[in-house]
Motif scaffolding. Structure first.
Motif, mmCIF file in Angstrom:
data_model
loop_
_atom_site.group_PDB
_atom_site.id
_atom_site.type_symbol
_atom_site.label_atom_id
_atom_site.label_comp_id
_atom_site.label_asym_id
_atom_site.label_seq_id
_atom_site.Cartn_x
_atom_site.Cartn_y
_atom_site.Cartn_z
ATOM 1 N N SER A 10 40.850 81.523 20.659
ATOM 2 C CA SER A 10 40.182 81.425 19.363
ATOM 3 C C SER A 10 40.688 80.219 18.587
ATOM 4 O O SER A 10 39.918 79.502 17.947
ATOM 5 C CB SER A 10 40.391 82.698 18.546
ATOM 6 O OG SER A 10 39.755 83.787 19.162
ATOM 7 N N GLY A 11 41.997 79.995 18.639
ATOM 8 C CA GLY A 11 42.581 78.840 17.963
ATOM 9 C C GLY A 11 42.080 77.530 18.550
ATOM 10 O O GLY A 11 41.768 76.584 17.823
ATOM 11 N N ARG A 12 41.997 77.483 19.867
ATOM 12 C CA ARG A 12 41.475 76.272 20.510
ATOM 13 C C ARG A 12 40.012 76.066 20.170
ATOM 14 O O ARG A 12 39.578 74.935 19.940
ATOM 15 C CB ARG A 12 41.659 76.356 22.022
ATOM 16 C CG ARG A 12 43.092 76.226 22.440
ATOM 17 C CD ARG A 12 43.241 76.298 23.932
ATOM 18 N NE ARG A 12 44.648 76.488 24.242
ATOM 19 C CZ ARG A 12 45.091 77.113 25.313
ATOM 20 N NH1 ARG A 12 44.240 77.601 26.196
ATOM 21 N NH2 ARG A 12 46.381 77.240 25.518
ATOM 22 N N ALA A 13 39.247 77.144 20.154
ATOM 23 C CA ALA A 13 37.831 77.032 19.821
ATOM 24 C C ALA A 13 37.656 76.469 18.414
ATOM 25 O O ALA A 13 36.788 75.621 18.175
ATOM 26 C CB ALA A 13 37.147 78.395 19.949
ATOM 27 N N ALA A 14 38.494 76.904 17.479
ATOM 28 C CA ALA A 14 38.417 76.391 16.107
ATOM 29 C C ALA A 14 38.748 74.910 16.068
ATOM 30 O O ALA A 14 38.115 74.136 15.339
ATOM 31 C CB ALA A 14 39.368 77.171 15.196
ATOM 32 N N LYS A 15 39.721 74.494 16.865
ATOM 33 C CA LYS A 15 40.084 73.071 16.915
ATOM 34 C C LYS A 15 38.947 72.242 17.506
ATOM 35 O O LYS A 15 38.581 71.189 16.977
ATOM 36 C CB LYS A 15 41.362 72.882 17.726
ATOM 37 C CG LYS A 15 42.621 73.349 17.019
ATOM 38 C CD LYS A 15 43.833 73.239 17.930
ATOM 39 C CE LYS A 15 45.107 73.686 17.256
ATOM 40 N NZ LYS A 15 45.165 75.122 16.983
ATOM 41 N N PHE A 16 38.384 72.712 18.623
ATOM 42 C CA PHE A 16 37.266 71.987 19.228
ATOM 43 C C PHE A 16 36.072 71.936 18.278
ATOM 44 O O PHE A 16 35.398 70.908 18.163
ATOM 45 C CB PHE A 16 36.851 72.612 20.562
ATOM 46 C CG PHE A 16 37.732 72.231 21.718
ATOM 47 C CD1 PHE A 16 37.837 70.908 22.122
ATOM 48 C CD2 PHE A 16 38.450 73.195 22.404
ATOM 49 C CE1 PHE A 16 38.646 70.543 23.194
ATOM 50 C CE2 PHE A 16 39.260 72.844 23.479
ATOM 51 C CZ PHE A 16 39.363 71.518 23.872
ATOM 52 N N ALA A 17 35.811 73.036 17.582
ATOM 53 C CA ALA A 17 34.691 73.060 16.627
ATOM 54 C C ALA A 17 34.919 72.059 15.504
ATOM 55 O O ALA A 17 33.999 71.345 15.095
ATOM 56 C CB ALA A 17 34.508 74.472 16.064
ATOM 57 N N ALA A 18 36.155 71.993 15.018
ATOM 58 C CA ALA A 18 36.468 71.037 13.943
ATOM 59 C C ALA A 18 36.277 69.605 14.420
ATOM 60 O O ALA A 18 35.868 68.735 13.645
ATOM 61 C CB ALA A 18 37.897 71.252 13.449
#
Length: 113
Positions: A10-18
């Motif tokens: 989830s943390g990685r997904a948020a980073k990629f989304a940003a």
């Protein structure tokens, strides 16, 4: 790299989304020299208002991509290189998995008989 847990993913997904926004990628490029930058200098670099730039930086900070520090009346932002390194490791792992899958497919297709 061991298998990631759901919170890690989830943390990685948020980073990629940003990072999925061209303005935020421009901010990353500007911050990649390692020096702290003020909102004013970052806003000038991306051609946005300070308020617009601040919103983008907030998304990046919430995702863990940038850190901020108050210096007098200004807030200065720096890129969190460890966060980018984590994303690179993840992409390297996924790439290796795809390479392995393609090698197995090639071996299967080219198998005689």
């Amino acid at each position: 790299m061991p298998a990631a847990t759901t919170p890690e993913l989830s943390g990685r997904a948020a980073k990629f989304a940003a990072l999925g926004d061209p303005t935020r990628l421009s901010l990353v490029a500007m911050l990649s020299d390692g020096g702290p930058r003020s909102i004013v200098s970052l806003a000038e670099g991306v051609g946005l208002t300070r308020q617009g730039t601040t919103k983008h930086l907030k998304v990046m900070q919430d995702a863990g991509l940038v850190a901020s520090r108050r210096e007098g009346r200004e807030t200065r932002f720096t890129l969190r290189r460890d966060a980018l390194a984590e994303l690179r490791e993840h992409l390297d792992l996924v790439s290796a998995q795809w390479d392995d899958a393609l090698d197995r497919l090639k071996a299967f297709v080219e198998r005689p008989g």
